[in-house]
Design a protein around this motif. Structure first.
Motif, short mmCIF file in Angstrom:
data_model
loop_
_atom_site.label_atom_id
_atom_site.label_comp_id
_atom_site.label_asym_id
_atom_site.label_seq_id
_atom_site.Cartn_x
_atom_site.Cartn_y
_atom_site.Cartn_z
N ARG A 34 0.83 -1.20 0.00
CA ARG A 34 0.00 0.00 0.00
C ARG A 34 0.86 1.26 0.00
O ARG A 34 2.04 1.20 0.34
CB ARG A 34 -0.91 0.02 1.24
CG ARG A 34 -2.09 -0.90 1.11
CD ARG A 34 -2.74 -1.20 2.44
NE ARG A 34 -3.77 -2.22 2.28
CZ ARG A 34 -5.08 -1.95 2.16
NH1 ARG A 34 -5.50 -0.70 2.17
NH2 ARG A 34 -5.95 -2.92 2.00
N ALA B 292 -3.72 13.75 -8.00
CA ALA B 292 -4.07 12.89 -6.87
C ALA B 292 -4.56 11.58 -7.43
O ALA B 292 -5.18 11.53 -8.49
CB ALA B 292 -5.16 13.55 -6.04
N ALA C 159 -9.82 11.06 -7.36
CA ALA C 159 -9.73 12.46 -6.93
C ALA C 159 -9.24 13.36 -8.06
O ALA C 159 -9.64 14.51 -8.18
CB ALA C 159 -8.81 12.60 -5.72
N ARG D 91 -3.42 19.72 -3.93
CA ARG D 91 -4.16 19.89 -2.68
C ARG D 91 -4.03 18.65 -1.81
O ARG D 91 -4.14 18.70 -0.59
CB ARG D 91 -5.63 20.19 -2.97
CG ARG D 91 -5.87 21.68 -3.21
CD ARG D 91 -7.33 21.95 -3.47
NE ARG D 91 -7.73 21.32 -4.71
CZ ARG D 91 -8.97 21.02 -5.04
NH1 ARG D 91 -9.95 21.29 -4.21
NH2 ARG D 91 -9.26 20.44 -6.20
N SER D 92 -3.80 17.51 -2.46
CA SER D 92 -3.66 16.27 -1.68
C SER D 92 -2.22 16.03 -1.25
O SER D 92 -1.89 14.94 -0.77
CB SER D 92 -4.18 15.09 -2.50
OG SER D 92 -3.57 15.06 -3.76
N PRO E 2 -0.72 16.79 1.41
CA PRO E 2 -0.55 16.31 2.79
C PRO E 2 -0.48 14.78 2.87
O PRO E 2 0.14 14.24 3.79
CB PRO E 2 -1.81 16.84 3.51
CG PRO E 2 -2.17 18.09 2.75
CD PRO E 2 -1.81 17.79 1.31
N LEU E 3 -1.08 14.08 1.89
CA LEU E 3 -1.00 12.62 1.88
C LEU E 3 0.46 12.16 1.78
O LEU E 3 0.83 11.11 2.30
CB LEU E 3 -1.76 12.04 0.70
CG LEU E 3 -3.29 12.13 0.75
CD1 LEU E 3 -3.87 11.57 -0.54
CD2 LEU E 3 -3.82 11.36 1.95
N PHE F 165 -0.10 11.36 6.23
CA PHE F 165 -1.40 11.86 6.66
C PHE F 165 -2.00 10.90 7.66
O PHE F 165 -1.96 9.67 7.47
CB PHE F 165 -2.27 11.95 5.40
CG PHE F 165 -3.51 12.77 5.57
CD1 PHE F 165 -3.44 14.11 5.88
CD2 PHE F 165 -4.76 12.20 5.36
CE1 PHE F 165 -4.59 14.88 5.99
CE2 PHE F 165 -5.91 12.95 5.48
CZ PHE F 165 -5.83 14.29 5.80
N ARG F 166 -2.59 11.44 8.73
CA ARG F 166 -3.26 10.60 9.74
C ARG F 166 -2.39 9.44 10.20
O ARG F 166 -2.84 8.29 10.25
CB ARG F 166 -4.58 10.05 9.17
CG ARG F 166 -5.63 11.12 8.96
CD ARG F 166 -6.95 10.48 8.61
NE ARG F 166 -7.95 11.47 8.27
CZ ARG F 166 -9.09 11.19 7.66
NH1 ARG F 166 -9.37 9.93 7.35
NH2 ARG F 166 -9.96 12.12 7.39
N GLY F 167 -1.14 9.74 10.49
CA GLY F 167 -0.27 8.72 11.09
C GLY F 167 0.41 7.80 10.11
O GLY F 167 1.19 6.92 10.52
#
Lengths: 709, 709
Positions: free
Chosen positions: A585, A607, A611, A638-639, A641-642, A646-648
């Motif tokens: 992944r 993205a 998206a 804009r994506s 941050p991924l 992102f989110r840990g």
């Protein structure tokens, strides 16, 4: 001397068919030229008059004596070619053809405009138009237009900016509207040109002239379509090199004209990504409104460069200050808390119900004793402030809340950009006082915020450096030139691998009996994908199985995939089923190449997944790009941050992605004669140091004998 | 009679501390009131004067005789309470307190404003302010403000619209700026009110008044924060019922103040989703610019309702027409090709180089013989056109390209909205001619497009009907009231199931020995998830395993998950590991509940995965919503195409999703005293007829004794 000086700064101007009637276009041309103070020779040409308003009128150009630099033609289309021949014969160097009825006219002879173009090539005489509104050279006092916008008597606007702006417009109405509205804002202009149908001279030619013209500090463009992208690029590059900025309005984005194409990249991109890539490449600032374009131009023309995006807001209304902060933050700027020292210094001269934080609310009482200028001085010297937005009311017909001379002295030091907005409509008095200090009052808060953002972006812009060409191996060239249309994924990946990209291990299996060996070599879990040049969208055809855990499942998947393909595309030649280990992944990205019909190869990153298409989260650049530019593209999504975890999640291997994007862009550049489309979708970015996986690849070759640009 | 008539349409007005000096606020109040023609009794109160400008002046209110309807106070804050007491004692019904130095002032006594509020409650006297700029009632000739914007001598603007608009502004500067700019656009106004600190009367009170006021046809709001949401909702509802539209600018969106919360829904939402839900509920149109708000108001106030979004563009400049089409399409409208009959009819009176398609380019020659009005007539009667945008140049100081009387007669028939934009700045002559026909000229193309969109949206808006309350089972109430903080997923799902939602089959396993039985009951492949109230974000804690294919893998996953949890949250109480069958693939959606601190329960739906957060692809409504409203929320997402079967996928079961959203919203509404947050993330929507799966659920209970609103 700039290249079109003999056209735009002529020593002599002939008006063909000149009329004493100012309500006729041919009369207006003569009268406007005179009225606006043209200092050279005016040559009216009309056999019906001996003189017009005291100026000797000639029956023909030949009769006028020495050749003129410029002739203006506004007679009916049917007579234009003959008039142009007469001009050429009389040694005229340049002609503006105002007349309509050429390529824009469904009823006109199909080749009329081509004949004009051919005449210019044959004679060397340069033509602006046809179907143009002419031009207005303000410092040169040459008004070669019938546009009422250039009537100097009607212009009582104070002038705020010394740097003159040139306007090149493919719509005369919009070009002179920019001039009209720009004057009301206090801008000063060099030359406004309406380019019309561009039978000969194009917007790029005029841009190139303005890049050289010493009177022009910056250029506003109103574009419908660029006819000569290479010349335009050269002109934009020259303008940049001369330190002149360009603001462009590009219209026609909503029309039909999406490309029909196999890849999502190309079908999504539409036909104007080339413009976006062009504007990005040369730091051209894009606007969508007349006043927005003018506001950006005003900000850049009248301010020192911005060091950053930290904006201090100075106001006399708490509500206006908070609203300004919203607008600035929405435009991507910061409105940070001010330092304690600055706050304390401001506190000294404002009432307790004012605010010394950012936004600074001086209150009406706080500005009475010169508080506005004091605060402006303080903020101008605060190293933690990059720009200042002054939000106040300038509607009073006899008073402003700042000392004009003091403001002028402060701004003359060019410490940092200072942008003014009046929430009430500014009075003529207010406009005059501020104009004398060199200040343009922005027409709206949104335009002020957009202008502040443009100052930030321009401060950061750098022209990308040259990128080395890729040498495409002969074996790859052979494959590319011996096919046309889509390649199957395995063939596309082979091409990429041979060109230096890393592709995942795989086996192409044609018989069920080969599955066990392949699986043993690759290891479970596996992905299995139909391979056929006739099935570019494999998932839609039921041709993909993922997460295959063991041999029985693999055998079942193999049979299913082939059966689905036979149903979906009966009779299609099938190369086999491609087996690959399931990729770990990661963050999914799309990398693609679009061949813009005008501009050539454009590389896209977007993205991943849906998206890209749903949210238009994409970045486009001319190919090739280097890794720094590729990184900027990825970071600009804009994506993005991924990619940072992102989110840990762990941060993604952005440098591997950037390497791939740069590589693909160089490949696209080097194969422009054969590769029509290329899309890697998805590319899976793994954690830092673990690279990325090209999970799928679509490569479409140009039909033989029809190379793409 | 509207509720605040005695304040806003008083028969008598006292000016406390009135001064003959118009440069003082107390002097300006007196002078502006007189100058603008107040017909009632003016009562200056100041012991220093016998009369001011011939008006008898009184040493005290008591000395003035009969009680006044309204007193104006602009004395220093320290004296305001005493003055208010004197007013109350003298029977004054209403007071406007202009004075600053109350809650907005860091240096003021902390309870000064509370004392003002207490006084109004005790006496029944109503107070507008403190820290207000007063109000201006235009038809009533009551100018109770020192704002220079209301000086009628300085206003030579023609008036275009008959429907008067009220302005309620929590910033006086912005309220009177709206008035100032609105007059320049030709709008007519009823009352402009600056509400100040709202110690007593709030924006909601004034909105409620304007909903009743027969002079007010619509309301513009400039809001910083709504203090009394329920009253505001009632007022907005009353305005809607009275057929009056509301346009609101809400500022303060960029400031700090994001909620700290466990769910992504709440942490993402920030503190103003309640406003978005409120505006949406009552059809309040949101604007971000003064001129945008005014333009929308102008369009709605001066046009018949729009039947749809098909816009015909009428212009004299091809470039302007194409640009207008871009702007309209970007705002979500259509610019469709016109029918053959209309095109043929237009062709009859335009030159061959004009365009009869949409945009219609009449050309300058085409409008000379009245072509603009003819084209407007044709388009007004074309049933395939919903709105008309006229884009031309109105800068000529003595001529317009349309017959004013003919235009007035056509528009009086109110056939469809007609919106005008001049790309050059309109001359006073042009403004007058168009104003006489009832036309407002929009300040920018973007505002025109936004206004056309507002006409479309307003045509479609319907106030949602009432939604039945949910009866929460006692067993659920018991669970909710006996815990606080987050529930583990299994407990949250049990609550949802008991409340009527469908949750997936599952087993909570506490010992490895229980895995085989559970797996046999559920079937592979399985998902396994740590269950602990202390671990709300399970993935980040390594507490989730998906696609578990067999028992050995399940046993390994079970051990891993417990080990990770012990590392991530040492000592946390662990309920066990929840096993669920892997949900079939589908479209992922987030459904959540936010408790807005001011507005209460707001239900959110968002694009699934990371798109909700990265692209802010969300919709918010007050809870509860019915299924129709829930469907509208889902359909309004930018990612809605995913639900319709994107890229060959089957269409998703939107009705099952809408049922779930409605159910969750009713649950949230019914549990407002206990449930602080609820997030279902993701909800997987399967193909039509196959329902949806709540893959994960987070439910956070309010701390005991601290019910959320």
């Amino acid at each position: 001397m700039a290249r079109l000086d003999s056209l735009l700064s002529p020593r002599s101007v002939a008006v063909i068919g000149a009329s004493p009637d100012p309500h006729k276009i041919r009369g207006a041309l003569f009268h406007v030229l005179r009225k606006n103070g043209f200092a050279g020779r005016i040559v009216p040409v009309n056999p019906s008059y001996r003189d017009i308003d005291g100026v000797p009128c000639f029956p023909s150009l030949a009769a006028a004596g020495e050749p003129v630099d410029l002739a203006l033609i506004a007679i009916p289309a049917a007579g234009v070619l003959a008039a142009l021949e007469e001009c050429a014969a009389a040694g005229v160097r340049n002609v503006v053809v105002i007349s309509s009825g050429f390529a824009e006219d469904e009823g006109a002879p199909a080749d009329l405009q081509d004949q004009v173009a051919a005449l210019t090539r044959r004679t060397g005489m340069r033509v602006c138009g046809p179907n143009a509104e002419g031009f207005h050279n303000e410092p040169g006092h040459v008004s070669a237009t019938f546009s009422p916008a250039v009537d100097r008597d009607a212009d009582d606007n104070p002038t705020a900016t010394a740097n003159r702006i040139g306007i090149v417009a493919q719509s005369g109405g919009m070009g002179f509207a920019l001039y009209n509205r720009g004057r009301a804002l206090g801008l000063s202009f060099s030359t406004v040109v309406s380019t019309g149908n561009e039978a000969d001279l194009t917007a790029a030619d005029f841009l190139a002239h303005m890049a050289e013209d010493s009177e022009t500090a910056a250029v506003l463009l109103f574009l419908e379509s660029v006819r000569d992208p290479a010349a335009f690029a050269a002109a934009a590059s020259a303008a940049h090199a001369a330190g002149k900025f360009i603001v462009a309005i590009k219209i026609g984005r909503s029309g039909p004209g999406k490309l029909a194409a196999a890849s999502h990249t190309a079908s999504m991109a539409g036909w104007d990504v080339g413009y976006d890539a062009m504007f990005r490449r040369y730091g051209i600032i894009v606007a969508t409104e007349l006043d927005e374009a003018l506001g950006i131009a005003a900000a850049l023309a009248s301010n020192p460069p911005a060091r950053g995006g930290r904006v201090a807001v100075l106001t006399v209304s708490g509500g206006a200050g908070a609203w300004a902060a919203d607008a600035l933050v929405a435009a991507g700027l910061e409105v940070p808390e001010l330092g304690a020292a600055t706050q304390a210094a401001v506190r000294e001269f404002i009432p307790s119900y004012g605010a010394a934080r950012n936004p600074v609310d001086l209150t009406a009482a706080g500005v009475q004793g010169g508080g506005m200028l004091r605060a402006l001085e303080l903020l101008s010297r605060d190293p933690d402030v990059d720009q200042i937005a002054v939000i106040s009311s300038l509607s009073n017909p006899a008073r402003v809340s700042i000392d004009g001379a003091g403001l002028a002295a402060l701004l003359a030091q060019r410490l940092k950009p200072v942008l003014f907005y009046s929430y009430t409509l500014p009075s003529m008095f207010g406009r005059r006082i501020l104009a004398e200090a060199g200040v343009v009052i922005f027409p709206s808060m949104a335009v002020l915020a957009t202008a502040a953002r443009a100052l930030l972006d321009r401060g950061r812009f750098k022209l990308p450096g040259p990128v080395d060409s890729m040498v495409v191996p002969d074996a790859v060239r052979t494959v590319l030139s011996s096919h046309s249309g889509p390649l199957a994924e395995h063939a596309a990946k082979a091409v990429l691998a041979a060109s230096g990209a890393t592709v995942p291990p795989s086996r192409l299996v044609t018989q069920a009996s080969g599955l066990a060996d392949a699986a043993a070599a690759l290891g479970f879990p596996l992905a299995a994908k139909i391979q056929s040049a006739a099935i570019p969208h494999k998932t839609e055809a039921g041709g993909v199985r993922l997460d295959i855990a063991d041999l029985p499942a693999l055998e079942a998947a193999f049979a299913d995939i082939l059966a689905n393909a036979a149903t979906h595309a009966p009779g299609a030649p099938i190369d086999g089923v491609l087996l690959e280990p399931m990729a770990a992944r990661g963050v999914e990205i799309i990398v693609g190449i679009v061949r813009d019909p005008s501009f050539g190869a454009v590389v896209m990153v977007g993205a991943g997944g849906v998206a890209t298409e749903l949210f238009q989260d994409t970045a486009y650049r001319f190919a090739p790009v280097d890794e720094a530019e590729a990184t900027a593209m990825l970071r600009g999504l804009r994506s993005a941050p991924l990619l940072d975890g992102f989110r840990g999640a762990p941060p993604a291997d952005v440098s591997a992605l950037a390497r791939l994007v740069a590589q693909v862009s160089r490949f696209a550049d080097a194969t422009r004669d054969t590769v029509a489309e290329l899309e890697l979708n998805p590319v899976i970015a793994h954690p830092v140091g673990q690279g990325c996986t090209i999970a799928d690849a679509l490569l479409v070759l140009s039909p033989a004998g029809q190379p793409e640009r």
